[in-house]
Design an enzyme around this catalytic site. Structure first.
Site: not given
Lengths: 242, 242
Positions: A50, A52, A195
């Site tokens: 999923r 972002d 990230r």
């Protein structure tokens, strides 16, 4: 009931991420909307990762169940004909009933692109960093996360998971001209993990964070210990392996 | 009076081309607008190649004259700070008074990107062709245009030029995975020339136009003889050589 697997590429720039939500257009909602038109039934698709808002995918995988007898080629052409150009379905396959895009996945590969000179053409798919980086230190840091570790310090708080252990099979930095690409392969990824790792390794590379401090973060189990998240636009879901 | 040379990259997707005009934003107008703010004087910039709407550049060159004593580094930083992200100035240099971005150029290099599978991420910078191409024929065609030829058949009508002879030093197709890249280097290019060559060579590759008919077009001096222009978005001004 058929179970159908999709292989999907997207440019996430103008989407609020993968997952259907009220705030704006998402990849899942776009695909479900087109499937409803093409198949004349409501379908829910399950995505392997999923991603972002602003994150891209070269090889996202999803699956859905349908009663339709539409041919695979027709389905792919209908999807690509009706989806926005920023979403492309590369492959459509019938898969066994037990196939689940998310739970059947064995490994996932993400990459993150940094440019060290500003780039007009690559700006939607990379993070520009104007300062110099000690790439050797970043490579040591990448090598250190290979193996099974607890990545809670690199996971967004309030993520609904049983545990934070991930088995990282590969993590490396490659430099080509002014581009610096991070590639990481693991059995699973926590929310915001790539990230956070990239942002923290950049802090190591620019001298803000000593390498041994980075190594110590793995055991801390606290997101506040690690560095800032790198921007979404440099992140690319490369591949899902089953 | 200083003469200043700029090396410029841009993503042409959202611009009406290089040249200042009334219809909408252009690269030249954006840069001139920012220079006027930074230098507090009106300047006109001269571009080496006047790219059309939607065409990109990695190495466009421009020059302008100014009375300003601003440092080169400050000028570059001010430009990049104020320009939209789709335009980046990579280098700013003082050059001799006689330097003219357009007339001093000896050679120009353009490339054109075709993808043979649809691509979400590369869609703004490539032309997707879903049919199969005989690349060998396209390579023969490219080889045939090397040398000095009259390219009037590959030039937009009403172009204000003395003659249509161009000296093509290199022209080649390279394939990498599903990408097919055309690169061409010449002393000068006529308006619409690369896109007309690519569009016509694609017609050769898909079997619409026999190779000998393509070769015959060079002497015809009539744009209607050649094939359709390839779309702007696949075209990239790579480099200007002085």
């Amino acid at each position: 009931m058929r179970n159908i697997k999709l292989l999907i590429e997207y440019d996430g720039t103008d989407f609020c991420g993968w997952q259907r939500q009220e705030n704006g257009p998402t990849i899942q909602a776009e695909i479900e909307g087109v499937l409803a038109k093409v198949l004349q039934e409501n379908v829910s698709i399950i995505g392997a990762g999923r991603t972002d808002a602003g994150v891209h995918a070269l090889g996202q995988v999803a699956n859905f169940r349908t009663e339709s007898s539409l041919g695979l080629r027709e389905l792919r052409n209908a999807l690509n004909g009706l989806l926005p150009e920023a979403i492309v379905v590369h492959d459509v396959q019938d898969v066994p009933p037990e196939f689940h895009a998310r739970y059947s996945a064995r490994e996932r590969v993400y990459s993150y692109m940094i440019t060290q000179t500003p780039s007009a053409i690559a700006r939607r798919h990379s993070w520009y960093l104007g300062y110099s980086l000690q790439i050797d230190l970043m490579r040591w840091g990448a090598a250190a996360i290979i193996g099974v570790h607890d990545f809670e310090s690199f996971c967004k708080a309030n993520s609904d998971v049983d545990h934070h252990r991930c088995n990282v099979m590969a993590a490396r930095w490659e430099q080509e001209g002014s581009r610096l690409k991070f590639t990481i392969r693991a059995d699973r990824f926590l929310h915001g993990m790539v990230r956070a790792i990239v942002g923290t390794l950049v802090d190591v590379g620019r001298g803000y964070t000593p390498l041994d401090e980075f190594l110590g973060m793995l055991g801390k189990k606290d997101r506040r210990e690690a560095g800032p998240a790198a921007p979404a636009k440099g992140l690319l879901l490369e591949e899902i392996l089953y």
